[in-house]
Structure formats: C-alpha cells, structure tokens
Scaffold this motif. Structure first.
Motif, PDB file in Angstrom:
ATOM      1  N   GLU A  65      57.733  35.023  47.413  1.00  0.00           N
ATOM      2  CA  GLU A  65      58.461  34.525  46.401  1.00  0.00           C
ATOM      3  C   GLU A  65      57.708  33.259  45.553  1.00  0.00           C
ATOM      4  N   MET A  66      57.043  32.580  46.602  1.00  0.00           N
ATOM      5  CA  MET A  66      56.661  31.288  46.671  1.00  0.00           C
ATOM      6  C   MET A  66      55.713  31.168  45.205  1.00  0.00           C
ATOM      7  N   GLN A  72      57.224  29.470  41.914  1.00  0.00           N
ATOM      8  CA  GLN A  72      57.686  28.137  41.758  1.00  0.00           C
ATOM      9  C   GLN A  72      56.698  27.119  42.348  1.00  0.00           C
ATOM     10  N   ASP A  73      55.755  27.429  42.839  1.00  0.00           N
ATOM     11  CA  ASP A  73      54.828  26.292  43.749  1.00  0.00           C
ATOM     12  C   ASP A  73      53.852  26.034  43.090  1.00  0.00           C
ATOM     13  N   SER A 108      50.956  27.289  42.282  1.00  0.00           N
ATOM     14  CA  SER A 108      49.638  27.294  42.944  1.00  0.00           C
ATOM     15  C   SER A 108      48.790  27.614  42.069  1.00  0.00           C
ATOM     16  N   LEU A 136      46.465  24.781  41.463  1.00  0.00           N
ATOM     17  CA  LEU A 136      45.996  24.263  42.682  1.00  0.00           C
ATOM     18  C   LEU A 136      44.344  24.260  42.839  1.00  0.00           C
ATOM     19  N   VAL A 176      52.154  18.003  41.315  1.00  0.00           N
ATOM     20  CA  VAL A 176      53.442  18.362  41.909  1.00  0.00           C
ATOM     21  C   VAL A 176      54.527  18.017  41.159  1.00  0.00           C
ATOM     22  N   ILE A 178      55.589  21.558  40.003  1.00  0.00           N
ATOM     23  CA  ILE A 178      56.297  22.382  40.778  1.00  0.00           C
ATOM     24  C   ILE A 178      57.952  22.793  40.541  1.00  0.00           C
ATOM     25  N   ASP A 179      58.325  23.815  40.565  1.00  0.00           N
ATOM     26  CA  ASP A 179      59.634  23.945  40.095  1.00  0.00           C
ATOM     27  C   ASP A 179      60.466  23.891  41.277  1.00  0.00           C
ATOM     28  N   ALA A 180      60.909  22.560  41.210  1.00  0.00           N
ATOM     29  CA  ALA A 180      61.865  22.313  42.513  1.00  0.00           C
ATOM     30  C   ALA A 180      63.471  22.496  42.089  1.00  0.00           C
ATOM     31  N   ASN A 217      48.443  23.592  49.341  1.00  0.00           N
ATOM     32  CA  ASN A 217      49.795  24.071  48.927  1.00  0.00           C
ATOM     33  C   ASN A 217      51.038  23.190  49.360  1.00  0.00           C
ATOM     34  N   LEU A 218      51.363  22.367  48.645  1.00  0.00           N
ATOM     35  CA  LEU A 218      52.380  21.275  49.057  1.00  0.00           C
ATOM     36  C   LEU A 218      53.774  21.938  49.455  1.00  0.00           C
ATOM     37  N   VAL A 219      54.025  22.966  48.502  1.00  0.00           N
ATOM     38  CA  VAL A 219      55.254  23.549  49.007  1.00  0.00           C
ATOM     39  C   VAL A 219      55.012  24.250  50.585  1.00  0.00           C
ATOM     40  N   TYR A 248      66.038  23.034  49.618  1.00  0.00           N
ATOM     41  CA  TYR A 248      66.713  23.420  48.251  1.00  0.00           C
ATOM     42  C   TYR A 248      65.818  22.946  47.165  1.00  0.00           C
ATOM     43  N   TRP A 249      65.069  21.886  47.373  1.00  0.00           N
ATOM     44  CA  TRP A 249      64.249  21.179  46.256  1.00  0.00           C
ATOM     45  C   TRP A 249      62.635  20.917  46.545  1.00  0.00           C
ATOM     46  N   ILE A 250      62.337  21.690  47.197  1.00  0.00           N
ATOM     47  CA  ILE A 250      60.708  21.633  47.506  1.00  0.00           C
ATOM     48  C   ILE A 250      60.048  22.805  46.973  1.00  0.00           C
ATOM     49  N   GLY A 251      60.556  23.705  46.083  1.00  0.00           N
ATOM     50  CA  GLY A 251      59.657  24.517  45.483  1.00  0.00           C
ATOM     51  C   GLY A 251      59.891  25.875  46.068  1.00  0.00           C
ATOM     52  N   THR A 252      60.984  25.957  46.883  1.00  0.00           N
ATOM     53  CA  THR A 252      61.423  27.245  47.662  1.00  0.00           C
ATOM     54  C   THR A 252      62.376  28.205  47.069  1.00  0.00           C
ATOM     55  N   PRO A 253      62.606  29.162  47.157  1.00  0.00           N
ATOM     56  CA  PRO A 253      63.562  30.115  46.323  1.00  0.00           C
ATOM     57  C   PRO A 253      64.703  29.605  46.494  1.00  0.00           C
TER      58      PRO A 253
END
Lengths: 144, 462
Positions: free
Chosen positions: A35-36, A39-40, A42, A45, A130, A133-135, B188-190, B255-260
């Motif tokens: 899924e990453m 949101q990430d 990338s 990147l 950064v 990124i969808d946080a 990849n930071l996430v 929660y808030w680092i770009g993970t689902p």
C-alpha cells in the motif's frame, strides 16, 4: 491465580500468543509495503532527494528538529516546512545559509553548516519531497 | 558472597553503567538549560550533540546493566560457572572503549566530519534518532552482542534451564536481532521510519520488557523466598501480555508517517492494552513481597524492585496511554508530551530495573554475605526517593509544557509558531531544570552510598 492454571499453560500462552501476533504483524507489514506507494511520494524520490536525505542524516538534523513528528523537540517540525515557507525551496535555502556562526545571543540557534549551493538544493528538495508524503492529514496546521 | 566465582565479571559492568549514568545526567542538565538559555555552550556543544550524548549514554549504560545482570544471574540460575569469564572481560573493555571513543567523536568532531571519517557513505546508517552511532560502532555493538549471547547461551545450555534464563535469553537475543534493522536505511523516508521502529519500539516496548521481567523475577525469588513455580508463572503471563499487546502496538508509531490509515485502528486498540502487563507487574511485585517467606536484609533492593514495578506502570503504562489513541496523538505527536512519557518510562522500566539488580548483587560482588550496612542502605534509599520524586516532577512539568504547547500550537483556532510557543512555556522548562538538579543530587547520593558504611557490619533482618 488458581492452581489449575499451571506454569506450563502460562508458557504455552506466551509462546503461542507471541507467535500468532508476530505472524499477524508480518502480514500487516507485507500489506503496508504494497500500500505504501499510495502515500509515500516515492514517485518523486529522485537522486537529488536521496542526496538531501543523506545530508539531513550526516548533519544530525533530527537532533534538534522533528520530521513527521519524530526526532527532537528543540526546534520546529520540518515535515511541512516547505509549505510553511510558502512552497519555496529558496526560502529554506536562504534560512539555512544565513545562520550566524556564533548564534544569536540568548536564543536557540541553528549552527552554520557551510553547505554548498548544490547541497542546499538537495536538502530543500528532500524537504519538499517530505512535505508531499501523505501523512494522513498530520500535522493539524501549518505551524507543525 | 557469590555462589560462583565467575559472577564477579558483572562488577565492572555495573561500575561502568553507573559511571555512564552520571555522564548521561550531566548532559541532561546541559540540555535542560539550553531549553531556556538557547545560546548556552553554543556553538561548542550544540543541542543536537548534547542530546546525542544524553540518549546514547543512556542506551549504552542500560546495555552494560543488562549484560552485568545476565553475567550475575545466569550462573546462579544455571548452577554452573560462566562459559568464559575471560571473554566477558575482553568484551567489557571493547564495549567501553568503543563507547567512549564514539562519545568523544560526538563531542570533538562535527557530526558530518565524524560521518566522513568513519566512512558512512559506504553503508549509511548514521543520523537517525538514537541510532546516531557511526556504522563502525554499530558493527562493534553487534560483535559484542554476539560474543555476549554466545557466552550466556553456552552457560545456559550446559546448565540448569529455568524460565528466568530462557526469558532473559529470548529478550537478549531479540535485542540483538532487532538491532540489525539499524543497518537498513532506505532512501524512502517512510520505509526508513517504518523499520527504524523495529529497533526502537520492538526494543523498549517488546524484548526489553522480557529482560526487565526476568531480572525482576530473579530478584523477587531471591529476596522473598516465594516458590519459583509461582514467580515463573507470573513471569510468563506478564511477558505473554507484553508481546500480545506490544507487537501490534508498534502501530501507534505508524499513524502519521505515510503508512496506511488502518494502523490508526490496530495501533490504538493494541497499544491501549500495553499498560496491562505493566499493571500486572506491579500487582506481581507487591504480591510476592507480601507473601514473602523471609525478610531479606537488603531492604534497598526490595525497595528498588517495588519501585520499578510502580514507576514502569506509571511511566510506560499510564503516560504512554495518555497519548496513544490516534485522535489524541494527532495533537500530541512529537511534543513535550512525548518527552514527558519518555523520561518516566525509561526511568521506571529500565533505569530502575538495572539499579534493582545492582542493588541486589553489588553487596555480594563486594564480598558481603547478603546486604550492605544499615548506613549504606539508608543513603541508597534516600537516593531512591530523591531520584524517583524528581523524575515524577520532571514528568509533570514536561506534561504541563506539553499540554500548553499542544493547545497553543496545534489546537487553538489561532495556532502560533513553534518558537513563539516555546517562549511562552519557558517557566515549565525552568521548573524541569530545577527538578533535574534534584535528580543529580539523588544520583550523587546513590554513588556516595557505595562509599559509606563499608566498615560497618552488615544489616540484619529486624
């Protein structure tokens, strides 16, 4: 605890329970990986971003700042600094390069890192990446 | 007196732990002052450097404490001498020298220079919170950990296997295995953040709790005389709950680092249950002491054991719960609330358990039969209260700072910039610094307790 609940049973709960939740955690990790990309950020990147991340690390920026809320709480959040500085890489670069070497009297100061123009570009590119990124809607507002 | 001669290798580990603990707190005071006097020691020791020293010294001295604990208790549990006391001593010096060089590197060389000197570009692992050590130091840590595990593992394998040693070995093995994720640092930071927590969370909210539980169980068996079967059953149930809640509880960092976003559910529900094993630990410790079959002359050790159970529950359990639910964490993430929790949790769970085993073992390591003199113990118990009460106040002041910070910067309709808010909450930082001064007085009192009353007779059971 009652006598009918023995040590052997307790041990089995420990091993069985732990194993179950390790496997569950690994499955969730697998799913998170697939899924990453949603949101990430990338897609953006680039080599330059990777270089910026390395500079971020090798100057221990996390020792004062937070990035997506993680790090030290001495200096502002930088996950959204690109947006806070008016979607401007130049503003970020100007701020970093204008830090006085001896600091500002009586105040918290950021060190002067003597970055080259190329390095500044990489760092600001990293911070831009950064910020995209969808946080999940964090931070609550632009102040971070 | 020690039952096995090789237990003596624990002694240098404990002494080093205490020495580094003093260093950690000195740098804590510097950091606390920098919060209110921003230019203090700038640019010689900028905040990030002092913080690195503060947190890395903490980790290193706790590791010294864990290793010392293992070297002391494993022979006694396994009913045989340590596999190789010589290896344990060699590793002690390697770890101490590598640790000291790393700290000196932080203080004497700009961090980017240290990265360059140590070839960080070959395998970049530096510059992530708590994992700031040069890659070469990290490799050294792995070598020391492997040699340590080999030594402990062989001793257990050849001797009596108890639940305590099995749980301890599992915890220590987990510690070493999860540390390997510190070598994984993707661009990849996430992803980087996701696996960074496999070191940090799965250490302190996972395998370290196994170490904590087994050391506590050992000291309780020794000081209360309660039947091993009872204590080990408790141990299994507590650590079962630790891992059942704590593994998926990792999700409260996702929660808030770009993970689902489903992590907000998994993380909230499971981490909300993480206080349960800590609560059980408190009940366990008090229960065992109340059901004691004998009074142990080392009252200080029993005090530390009860203290760690209570403070771990408050710091890790209650203060963790305060900000673990995702709708709350949305506002508190990365604020002084986190700092408040971090201070009391580390002190309660890990500082105090190391001081518990030191308190229990050191008299024997120094040639006593079971306990220090009355005078020494009195001073040690004073240090317990000074440090514990001041960490409570540090936590309360940081919580006050955090609540205001959250409100002014995140919650109010007119959110204010970070630095503006920091100035408004400076009073809380001053109060925290005062509490920090009391803490170091407590710590120095603790150190002094080793030098007081050595000629006096041992304390007896009254």
């Amino acid at each position: 605890m009652s006598q009918t609940f023995t040590k052997a049973m307790a041990r089995n709960v420990f091993y069985g329970g732990s194993l179950f939740f390790i496997l569950l955690f690994l499955s969730l990790t697998y799913d998170t990986h697939s899924e990453m990309p949603k949101q990430d950020n990338s897609a953006n990147l680039t080599e330059k971003v990777a270089k910026g991340k390395r500079l971020w690390e090798e100057n221990n920026c996390i020792g004062c700042h937070t990035l997506l809320g993680e790090g030290a709480y001495f200096a502002p959040e930088l996950g959204n600094v690109y947006k806070r500085f008016g979607n401007s890489k130049q503003a970020i670069e100007a701020f970093i390069s204008s830090r006085p070497r001896e600091g500002i009297k009586g105040r918290r100061s950021m060190p002067q890192f003597d970055f080259t123009a190329e390095e500044l570009d990489a760092i600001s590119e990293f911070l831009k990446y950064v910020s995209e990124i969808d946080a999940s809607g964090w931070p609550p507002n632009i102040q971070g | 007196m020690m039952k096995y001669q090789s237990q003596a290798v624990a002694k240098p580990y404990f002494i080093a732990a205490i020495g580094l603990f003093v260093g950690q707190i000195l740098f804590g005071l510097i950091l606390g002052l920098q919060y209110v006097m921003g230019d203090f020691l700038f640019p010689e020791i900028p905040f990030n450097v002092a913080r690195m020293v503060h947190t890395n010294l903490l980790i290193v001295w706790l590791l010294f404490g864990f290793m010392g604990a293992a070297y002391y208790l494993v022979p006694e549990e396994a009913e045989r001498d340590l596999h190789s006391p010589k290896l344990a001593l060699v590793m002690f010096w390697i770890f101490l020298i590598a640790g000291a060089l790393t700290i000196l590197g932080y203080l004497l060389v700009p961090y980017s220079g240290l990265a360059q000197m140590t070839g960080n570009s070959l395998l970049p692992t530096m510059g992530r919170e708590f994992l700031e050590q040069p890659t070469i130091t990290k490799i050294g840590i792995v070598i020391v950990a492997l040699a340590f595990l080999y030594n402990i593992g062989m001793t257990i394998l050849k001797g009596r296997k108890t639940a305590i040693t099995m749980v301890l070995l599992l915890g220590l093995t987990g510690l070493a295995v999860f540390f390997l994720f510190s070598f994984y640092n993707p661009d990849n930071l996430v992803k980087d953040k996701y696996y960074w927590w496999w070191v940090v969370h799965l250490w302190v909210e996972g395998v370290w709790e196994l170490i904590l539980g087994s050391i506590l169980a050992f000291v309780l068996i020794k000081t209360t005389g309660v039947d091993r079967e009872v204590i080990e059953k408790w141990l299994y149930i507590i650590i079962a709950m630790t891992l059942i809640t704590g593994i998926i509880g990792t999700g409260h960092h996702y929660y808030w680092i770009g993970t689902p976003q489903y992590w907000q559910w998994w993380g909230s529900i499971f981490s909300a249950m993480e206080p349960i094993p800590f609560f059980m630990m408190t009940v366990f410790a008090f229960n065992m002491v109340n059901r004691r079959r004998r009074n142990h002359p080392n009252k200080a050790a029993v005090l530390w054991a009860l203290g760690t159970a209570v403070m771990a529950f408050l710091g890790a359990g209650v203060w963790g719960f305060l900000h673990t639910l995702s709708p709350v964490n949305y506002y508190t993430h990365g604020t002084q609330i986190t700092a408040a929790h971090g201070h009391m949790a580390f002190y309660g769970a890990y500082v105090m358990i190391v001081l518990t085993i030191i308190s229990y073992a050191m008299p024997m390591l120094r040639g006593r039969d079971a306990a220090n003199s009355e005078r020494s113990q009195t001073l040690e118990m004073w240090s317990f209260w000074l440090m514990t009460v001041s960490i409570v106040f540090i936590t309360l002041f940081l919580t006050g700072a955090g609540i205001l910070q959250v409100y002014l910067q995140r919650y109010t309709g007119d959110p204010q910039p970070f630095m503006v808010v920091q100035e408004k909450i400076a009073m809380f930082y001053w109060l925290r610094e005062v509490a920090g001064v009391v803490f170091i007085i407590g710590l120095l009192t603790y150190v002094a307790s080793f030098f007081v009353g050595n000629a006096d007779p041992e304390a007896t059971v009254d």
